[in-house]
Scaffold this active site. Structure first.
Site, mmCIF file in Angstrom:
data_model
loop_
_atom_site.group_PDB
_atom_site.id
_atom_site.type_symbol
_atom_site.label_atom_id
_atom_site.label_comp_id
_atom_site.label_asym_id
_atom_site.label_seq_id
_atom_site.Cartn_x
_atom_site.Cartn_y
_atom_site.Cartn_z
ATOM 1 N N GLU A 1 5.751 -3.610 0.799
ATOM 2 C CA GLU A 1 5.866 -3.192 -0.592
ATOM 3 C C GLU A 1 5.024 -1.943 -0.714
ATOM 4 O O GLU A 1 3.806 -2.008 -0.856
ATOM 5 C CB GLU A 1 5.396 -4.311 -1.531
ATOM 6 C CG GLU A 1 5.938 -4.184 -2.941
ATOM 7 C CD GLU A 1 5.153 -3.165 -3.748
ATOM 8 O OE1 GLU A 1 5.644 -2.020 -3.889
ATOM 9 O OE2 GLU A 1 4.077 -3.498 -4.213
ATOM 10 N N GLY B 1 0.817 -1.200 0.000
ATOM 11 C CA GLY B 1 0.000 0.000 0.000
ATOM 12 C C GLY B 1 0.849 1.247 0.000
ATOM 13 O O GLY B 1 2.003 1.235 -0.446
ATOM 14 N N SER B 2 0.293 2.317 0.526
ATOM 15 C CA SER B 2 0.982 3.596 0.525
ATOM 16 C C SER B 2 2.107 3.613 1.558
ATOM 17 O O SER B 2 2.106 2.839 2.524
ATOM 18 C CB SER B 2 0.000 4.723 0.839
ATOM 19 O OG SER B 2 -0.441 4.642 2.191
ATOM 20 N N THR B 3 3.049 4.524 1.369
ATOM 21 C CA THR B 3 4.128 4.681 2.342
ATOM 22 C C THR B 3 3.571 5.101 3.694
ATOM 23 O O THR B 3 4.038 4.638 4.745
ATOM 24 C CB THR B 3 5.139 5.718 1.831
ATOM 25 O OG1 THR B 3 5.720 5.239 0.609
ATOM 26 C CG2 THR B 3 6.254 5.944 2.842
ATOM 27 N N CYS C 1 2.285 -0.217 -8.718
ATOM 28 C CA CYS C 1 3.409 0.223 -7.890
ATOM 29 C C CYS C 1 4.646 0.468 -8.755
ATOM 30 O O CYS C 1 5.508 1.269 -8.392
ATOM 31 C CB CYS C 1 3.722 -0.812 -6.815
ATOM 32 S SG CYS C 1 2.346 -1.132 -5.706
ATOM 33 N N GLY D 1 2.353 2.155 5.376
ATOM 34 C CA GLY D 1 3.478 1.310 5.757
ATOM 35 C C GLY D 1 4.151 1.761 7.035
ATOM 36 O O GLY D 1 4.534 0.936 7.881
#
Length: 514
Positions: A260, A238-240, A294, A243
């Site tokens: 990831e 997903g998004s940073t 991604c 994360g």
């Protein structure tokens, strides 16, 4: 559509929790297709009690599964791959209906699932440890790999089924049970896949709870999984921002993660490049999946001597793109996942213009009679400079930035000058440039390609990136080790008890010597 739903075991309203049986009495998700805005189906999500039941069932399944021989575990995964083969067309259509991917990409995603099942079957007979030379006489030193436990898989909408399989197929042959929390934006494909896995497990005699499902609100289910000490590994895509939240929670309890996250991927076009190959790769990388991979190409770094020609080739390609219903095989670009995603891209386009960039093509929202109810827009190509704020961010949509460079070191600096580090590419016929790009002084990404684009990774290689992409690896190579615990063993088959490093403890005179 009704026939498709029947083949995949879906109805107008579906339980979204699988814990060996199908349950779900939480809030209802209504899933609308991004193609035309029509309601596809409803899904009943997990309650707190259903979460606890699912974890308990998965733990019970793991206790039996971990002592099942690896090749026997592999047989269940082999049968899963075959079942996916039988339903590739149907599952591919559902991926397209739910996510908006063109049908070729929907079917390609199911093929990824099949491929990783094939890979995992072979790996089930190769969960190798090492025999190590001991420094002590008549001793054997070795390592072996044991099943880890429960693996939580948090996946994103853009690959609604493939990312689950990268993790679940390997975790299964390693002896783990998995708990899947898919995106709330793509719940139906998750239910369809787990129904297939359930049937295969019942046919092979495996406990179906090795493949559990928890559909629910991300902040509710996702946080519970991240905080749960019964789950030693959380794999999150997903998004940073997401994360960071997951990593803090999991690592705060000394758990493991496979991350990831964001990818702000760049492609360098050098003076010696084959421009036909380069522009085709940029076009697919930036426009494919409506820029929602991604690994999508987001930054195009072109040598100034060929910049005009590359720009003209890209403009011709962008103007030719056929936008429309992704179920039509003539379509090259379908809708974005929802209207919020379209608006996010629009804001990024305005930002790049405010910083001094120029829109070379596209960016318009598409609606009206041709696209009623859908989430469509034209792909956008804009000029930018590396120091723009917006260039440092990942805009998850069909927006690519065109930049130029003078010398190769400058190109590398521009390439590496963002916080993300997933995928990268260079097009060049200069051997020195290609080798430097792949060297320690070149691309700082987890994936670095020469004369092929940033998108389209094969399952045989480990997938993942560095920096704010998270540092984790999924899929091929030795990524299977993430799902196991390593154990080092010493076996003494002598009648003595020598210590390592030549230490003597408790000598005859009472002293300790080395």
């Amino acid at each position: 559509m009704q026939s498709l739903f029947t083949q995949l075991g879906l109805t107008d309203e579906n339980p979204g929790v699988f814990s060996g049986e199908w349950i779900g009495s939480g809030p209802v998700i209504e899933k609308f297709s991004p193609i035309d805005g029509k309601l596809l189906a409803r899904v009943r999500t997990a309650t707190d009690a259903e979460y606890e039941k699912t974890i308990a069932c998965a733990l019970g399944a793991f206790e039996k599964w971990r002592v099942t021989p690896g090749p026997v575990r592999g047989e269940t995964v082999r049968q899963l791959g075959n079942a996916l083969r039988d339903l590739k067309s149907e599952l591919g259509q559902l991926v397209t209906l739910e996510s908006g991917k063109i049908i070729a990409e929907g079917e390609g995603e199911v093929q990824e699932m099949i491929d990783i099942c094939d890979f995992a079957v072979g790996q089930s007979r190769m969960l190798y440890g090492l025999t190590i030379q001991s420094e002590r006489p008549n001793h054997r030193l070795m390592e072996q790999w044991h099943p880890l436990g429960l693996v939580a898989i948090i996946s994103a909408f853009n690959f609604p089924v493939a990312v689950w399989s990268w993790n679940a197929a390997l975790a299964a042959i390693c002896g783990d049970a998995t708990i899947w929390k898919p995106s709330e934006k793509t719940p139906l494909t998750a239910i369809a896949v787990i129904k297939i896995a359930e049937r295969v497990c019942r046919e092979t005699g495996a406990d179906p709870a090795i493949f559990c499902l928890l559909i629910g609100d991300g902040p509710f289910i996702g946080r519970k999984l991240a905080a749960d000490r019964r789950i030693p590994l959380v794999s999150a895509t997903g998004s940073t921002r997401m994360g960071f939240d997951v990593a803090k929670e999991v690592h705060g309890r000394l758990g493991r993660t496979v991350m990831e996250l964001g990818g702000n991927n760049a492609l360098i076009v050098a003076p010696t490049a084959d421009l036909d190959m380069a522009t085709n790769s940029i076009f697919f990388g930036a426009v494919g999946t409506a820029g929602q991979r991604c690994t999508s190409t987001r930054r195009i770094i072109v040598h100034e001597s060929i910049a005009d020609e590359v720009r003209q080739r890209l403009l011709a390609a962008y103007k030719s793109v056929n936008i429309g219903n992704p179920l039509d095989r003539r379509t090259l670009m379908g809708p974005l996942i929802d209207s919020a995603s379209v608006e996010n891209v629009q804001r990024s386009i305005e930002k790049v213009k405010s910083e001094g960039g120029e829109v070379l093509y596209g960016g318009d929202k598409l609606d009206g009679s041709q696209f009623p109810g859908g989430c469509y827009m034209k792909p956008c190509l804009a000029t930018a400079r590396p120091d723009f704020e917006i260039v440092q961010e990942e805009t998850f949509g069909p927006l690519a930035y065109f930049m130029t460079y003078r010398d190769f070191d400058e190109a590398i600096a521009i390439h590496n000058g963002v916080s993300q580090g997933l995928s990268s590419s260079i097009f060049t016929n200069d051997m020195r440039e290609a080798e430097k790009f792949l060297s320690a002084a070149g691309s700082d990404c987890g994936i670095a390609n020469v004369n092929t684009g940033t998108s389209g990774a094969e399952i045989g290689g480990a997938f993942g990136g560095e920096k704010n992409t998270g540092g984790g690896r999924e899929s091929g190579s030795d990524a299977w080790k993430n799902y196991m615990r390593r154990q080092t063993n010493t076996i003494n088959f002598s009648k003595e008890l020598p210590l390592a490093q030549g230490i003597t403890f408790g000598a005859d005179d009472g002293s300790a010597t080395a």
